[in-house]
Design an enzyme around this catalytic site. Structure first.
Site, mmCIF file in Angstrom:
data_model
loop_
_atom_site.group_PDB
_atom_site.id
_atom_site.type_symbol
_atom_site.label_atom_id
_atom_site.label_comp_id
_atom_site.label_asym_id
_atom_site.label_seq_id
_atom_site.Cartn_x
_atom_site.Cartn_y
_atom_site.Cartn_z
ATOM 1 N N VAL A 176 -81.604 -53.045 -59.505
ATOM 2 C CA VAL A 176 -81.491 -53.815 -60.752
ATOM 3 C C VAL A 176 -82.167 -53.061 -61.891
ATOM 4 O O VAL A 176 -83.058 -52.252 -61.670
ATOM 5 C CB VAL A 176 -82.087 -55.235 -60.643
ATOM 6 C CG1 VAL A 176 -81.314 -56.052 -59.634
ATOM 7 C CG2 VAL A 176 -83.561 -55.206 -60.304
ATOM 8 N N ASP A 177 -81.723 -53.353 -63.089
ATOM 9 C CA ASP A 177 -82.319 -52.781 -64.305
ATOM 10 C C ASP A 177 -82.489 -51.279 -64.169
ATOM 11 O O ASP A 177 -83.518 -50.725 -64.540
ATOM 12 C CB ASP A 177 -83.717 -53.389 -64.561
ATOM 13 C CG ASP A 177 -83.670 -54.904 -64.702
ATOM 14 O OD1 ASP A 177 -82.562 -55.459 -64.746
ATOM 15 O OD2 ASP A 177 -84.747 -55.509 -64.782
ATOM 16 N N PHE A 178 -81.495 -50.620 -63.666
ATOM 17 C CA PHE A 178 -81.786 -49.272 -63.194
ATOM 18 C C PHE A 178 -81.599 -48.154 -64.218
ATOM 19 O O PHE A 178 -81.850 -47.000 -63.905
ATOM 20 C CB PHE A 178 -81.088 -48.973 -61.873
ATOM 21 C CG PHE A 178 -79.591 -48.941 -61.893
ATOM 22 C CD1 PHE A 178 -78.869 -50.092 -61.721
ATOM 23 C CD2 PHE A 178 -78.921 -47.744 -62.039
ATOM 24 C CE1 PHE A 178 -77.492 -50.061 -61.706
ATOM 25 C CE2 PHE A 178 -77.544 -47.700 -62.020
ATOM 26 C CZ PHE A 178 -76.828 -48.867 -61.861
ATOM 27 N N TYR B 194 -79.873 -61.477 -69.980
ATOM 28 C CA TYR B 194 -80.991 -62.176 -69.373
ATOM 29 C C TYR B 194 -82.321 -61.715 -69.938
ATOM 30 O O TYR B 194 -82.488 -60.591 -70.358
ATOM 31 C CB TYR B 194 -80.974 -62.057 -67.855
ATOM 32 C CG TYR B 194 -81.118 -60.657 -67.338
ATOM 33 C CD1 TYR B 194 -82.354 -60.181 -66.949
ATOM 34 C CD2 TYR B 194 -80.019 -59.822 -67.239
ATOM 35 C CE1 TYR B 194 -82.484 -58.893 -66.481
ATOM 36 C CE2 TYR B 194 -80.149 -58.540 -66.777
ATOM 37 C CZ TYR B 194 -81.377 -58.082 -66.397
ATOM 38 O OH TYR B 194 -81.509 -56.824 -65.946
#
Ligand SMILES: *[C@@H]1O[C@H](CO)[C@@H](O)[C@H](O)[C@H]1NC(C)=O
Ligand SMILES: *[C@@H]1O[C@H](CO)[C@@H](O)[C@H](O)[C@H]1NC(C)=O
Ligand SMILES: *[C@@H]1O[C@H](CO)[C@@H](O)[C@H](O)[C@H]1NC(C)=O
EC number: 3.1.1.11
Length: 372
Positions: free
Chosen positions: A229-231, A313
């Protein structure tokens, strides 16, 4: 000197005017269209005035110092570790140091390139059989002082200096993959905070926050970026061209984003943002969550495999964006053409983003592949 009343009032007014007209960087929730209009409009590489090379570069590139890094070498003049080779680069060097990694060799080390050492290249001897630099710290790993390393301290490779080039290298963080969005679970493989960095034909392979694209102007070309995630995150201004972006997270794919609000660095409009051109976005998750509230980004001519979730988000929650919290696309191929917050730009709007002029690249991007 006698100061009369009129002069005093005039200078106060002037002072106020200067004060008021100082550019005040606005930090959060960058409006996408503000970002668009802050780019140099309608420019091409040639007329952006960036065809002129950075003054220092031609003399630097004229002299190369070649270091071979070979863990098994015993002969004089060879380095066993990348760290030992970097330690031998003088502070404030004005030559290009080319560190060549042996084909197919795995370097188990954490690499830190200090800002006093610009003009360093780390390259694989053979891009068909790339060398791997691997370590396995996360933000939660305890440092020597007994405190967690944090996001800044956990990356396998950190590039603090300017004019870095990497060619054909695999940057890896092989910490066990954490649950998505777990706290202090960031496991970056590469962190770049120097400016004018070129990453060509490389793989960046980590977990949460695999590529910490922290600050500066960066060019990622023909590279693969893998993470959970959020990579891809940070506040750099970067062009990703011909890159493969692969999500390794089965729950959802989450793409370019800004750091957590608790991070000290904030996006400054016009100086931060990511442009993805002719890239592919693929992976295991069913959907792509695009973006966090405070960093704008743009996709052009890219193929996006999955359904785009029309949400943004925050730190812990998924929200419907307001108009200012959007991202743009230009001529992308994606399955859900109607996603409500995807703004399809026209050519004039997209133009500032779709070339190396986005990062003033003609003044510093080397000819590729970089010379030995
Ligand atoms: C953009 O550049 C093209 C070619 O130089 C020119 O014809 C056009 O008028 C320009 N558009 C704007 C909006 O400046
Ligand atoms: C992370 O690094 C940046 C750049 O050097 C610095 O400004 C920031 O304060 C660091 N954050 C932490 C938590 O140390
Ligand atoms: C780097 O280039 C080689 C040779 O063209 C290619 O086989 C390899 O897939 C490339 N690596 C990446 C990460 O694109």
């Amino acid at each position: 000197m006698v100061v009369n009343k009129e002069t005093l009032i005039l200078s106060l007014l002037l002072g106020l005017l200067v004060f008021v007209s100082q550019p005040v960087p606005s930090y959060q929730e960058v409006d996408f269209y503000d970002w668009v209009t802050q780019q140099p409009a309608n420019t091409t590489d040639e007329d952006a005035g960036c065809a002129k090379k950075d003054a220092s570069l031609s003399s630097v590139e004229a002299i190369r110092v070649n270091n071979i890094i070979d863990p098994s070498a015993t002969d004089e003049g060879r380095y066993n570790t990348i760290g030992a080779s970097i330690a031998n680069i003088p502070d404030g060097n004005t030559k290009r140091y080319v560190l060549t990694l042996k084909a197919g060799t795995v370097y188990h080390e954490k690499v830190f390139l200090d800002k006093s050492k610009p003009f360093v290249t780390i390259r694989s001897e053979d891009p068909y059989n790339p060398a791997v630099i691997v370590w396995s710290d996360t933000a939660a790993t305890l440092g020597k002082d007994g405190k967690p390393l944090g996001i800044n301290g956990s990356s396998t490779v950190t590039i603090e200096s300017d004019y870095f080039i990497s060619y054909g290298v695999v940057f890896k963080n092989d910490a066990p993959l954490s649950k998505p969005w777990a706290k202090n679970a960031e496991a970056p493989a590469l962190r770049v905070l120097g400016t004018k960095a070129t990453i060509y034909n490389c793989t960046i392979d980590g977990g949460q926050g695999a590529l910490y694209d922290q600050m500066g102007l960066h060019y990622y070309k023909s590279s693969t970026i893998k993470g959970t995630v959020d990579f891809i995150f940070g506040f750099a201004k970067s062009l990703y061209e011909d890159c493969r972006i692969i999500s390794m997270n089965k729950d959802a794919m989450t793409l370019p984003i800004a750091p957590q609000p608790r991070n000290a660095i904030k996006a400054v409009p016009g100086e931060s943002g990511f442009s993805f051109k002719t890239c592919t976005v693929e992976g295991e998750g069913q959907q792509i969550y695009l973006g966090r509230v405070d960093l704008p980004f743009m996709y052009s001519y890219s193929k996006i495999d999955k359904e785009i979730v029309p949400i943004i988000y925050g730190l812990d929650s998924v929200q419907t964006p307001t108009r200012g919290e959007i991202f743009g696309m230009f001529k992308c191929h994606r399955p859900d053409r109607g996603a409500p917050i995807v703004f399809d730009l026209n050519y004039a709007e997209a133009k500032p983003f779709i070339g190396t002029h986005f990062i003033s690249g003609n003044s510093w991007i080397p000819s590729l592949p970089p010379a030995e």
